[in-house]
Design an enzyme around this catalytic site. Sequence first.
Site, PDB file in Angstrom:
ATOM      1  N   SER A   1      -4.508   2.752   1.828  1.00 23.62           N
ATOM      2  CA  SER A   1      -3.308   3.275   2.500  1.00 23.62           C
ATOM      3  C   SER A   1      -2.521   4.250   1.617  1.00 23.62           C
ATOM      4  CB  SER A   1      -2.393   2.126   2.927  1.00 23.62           C
ATOM      5  OG  SER A   1      -1.830   1.517   1.791  1.00 23.62           O
TER       6      SER A   1
ATOM      7  N   GLN B   1      -3.292   8.774   2.026  1.00 23.39           N
ATOM      8  CA  GLN B   1      -2.640   9.676   2.984  1.00 23.39           C
ATOM      9  C   GLN B   1      -1.649  10.601   2.283  1.00 23.39           C
ATOM     10  OE1 GLN B   1       0.639   8.516   3.270  1.00 23.39           O
ATOM     11  NE2 GLN B   1       1.536   9.288   5.180  1.00 23.39           N
TER      12      GLN B   1
ATOM     13  N   LYS C   1      -4.232   2.683 -10.825  1.00 27.58           N
ATOM     14  CA  LYS C   1      -3.747   4.037 -10.539  1.00 27.58           C
ATOM     15  C   LYS C   1      -3.569   4.853 -11.812  1.00 27.58           C
ATOM     16  CE  LYS C   1      -1.197   3.339  -6.228  1.00 27.58           C
ATOM     17  NZ  LYS C   1       0.127   3.430  -5.572  1.00 27.58           N
TER      18      LYS C   1
ATOM     19  N   CYS D   1       9.189   2.894   1.897  1.00 31.06           N
ATOM     20  CA  CYS D   1       8.181   3.696   2.584  1.00 31.06           C
ATOM     21  C   CYS D   1       7.124   2.808   3.212  1.00 31.06           C
ATOM     22  CB  CYS D   1       7.535   4.677   1.617  1.00 31.06           C
ATOM     23  SG  CYS D   1       8.632   6.037   1.198  1.00 31.06           S
TER      24      CYS D   1
ATOM     25  N   CYS E   1       7.724 -10.470  10.434  1.00 30.51           N
ATOM     26  CA  CYS E   1       7.797  -9.003  10.371  1.00 30.51           C
ATOM     27  C   CYS E   1       6.623  -8.534   9.534  1.00 30.51           C
ATOM     28  CB  CYS E   1       9.137  -8.547   9.799  1.00 30.51           C
ATOM     29  SG  CYS E   1       9.412  -9.069   8.096  1.00 30.51           S
TER      30      CYS E   1
END
Length: 392
Positions: free
Chosen positions: A78, A81, A95, A197, A350
């Site tokens: 994800s 993008q 990363k 985000c 949620c």
Amino acid sequence: MSLPPLVEPAAELTIDEVRRYSRHLIIPDVGMAGQKRLKNAKVLCVGAGGLGSPALMYLAAAGVGTLGIVEFDTVDESNLQRQIIHGQSDIGRPKADSAADSVREINPLVDVIIHNEALTNDNVLEIFAQYDLIVDGTDNFATRYMVNDAAVFLKKPYVWGSIYRFDGQASVFWAEHGPCYRCLYPEPPPPGMVPSCAEGGVLGVLCASIGAIQVTEAIKLLTGIGEPLLGRLTVYDALEMSYRKIKVRKDPSCAVCGENPTVTELIDYESFCGAVSDEAASAAQGSTITPRELKEWLDAGKSIELVDVREPNEYEIVAIPGSTLIPKGDILNGSALADLPQDRQLVLYCKSGVRSAEALAAVKNAGFKDAVHVQGGVVAWVKQIDPSLPIY
Ligand SMILES: [Zn+2]
């Protein structure tokens, strides 16, 4: 206000460097002196994510001699993008390593320093001390305030940016010459008020718009050219395609850089920024079930009303089977309360458990005393119960 260059020039550029940076060298304002300053510069990028990706790539291409990367996360599908420093084959890798490989591929002359760890109170001052300038690409308030305070204590400038959906902001903070982040935002927003985000989404290319501003400001500060974005906030609206400038003044009563500072050392930033409000936290106390417990309840045919409190577009991506969508806002403003069933137990969820904890406080206040919410939300459900479903 212009400022003197942050970095002294390196002794010389090699033939290779002259060839590589020729398009910089022929700009009179940059020239040989400016490029030598970049060569001597040490810049730290906090985060190799949405903002860190374009920032690191352009800082590397520009010839910043030493680039530090502080990042503890691993590359997830994800991320791709918008986090263009990583690629498909990097999924699952740290990363920091993936970003370092990209930096070396763009410019092997850059000395890359990898800090493959989370930035914490224990290491932030020591890490920042090694650099001339910090580029802040963090995505959460706790780290943002920590970055600010550490920069103030070390008297270092940093370039800040933030992104959300179609909106971005950027500024330069340097308490020695102007305001700091706390002068602009003395306190974090109330917990749960501003979605991250991951919760609210971000247009991928927005990272390039804001990251590019950050790199531009970094280069200006390092070489001492132009008007730095110090004391000014740029607010970018991608839908309007507008850049607004807002003046930011140094606040004499700022808690960290004011005349009588009350924050004189690093504080507990997690509790300062609090992931959930006190009310939500106390509502969730003893009223939280795990995804596994929910699965058992559903399998046993227990009479419950499973309520998804996210937004419709999130519900469309993935939802726990059998759930009804009632967005959190409709619960908090009371409009949905009349529709909630009185005859069975409410189970709220949620994405990650923050919004459902807030909604839980509201329904409990409205009399649904046995209501519970699901720890970790639909993300935890997918991970623990049904990995065939997508995570967003
Ligand atoms: Zn301040």
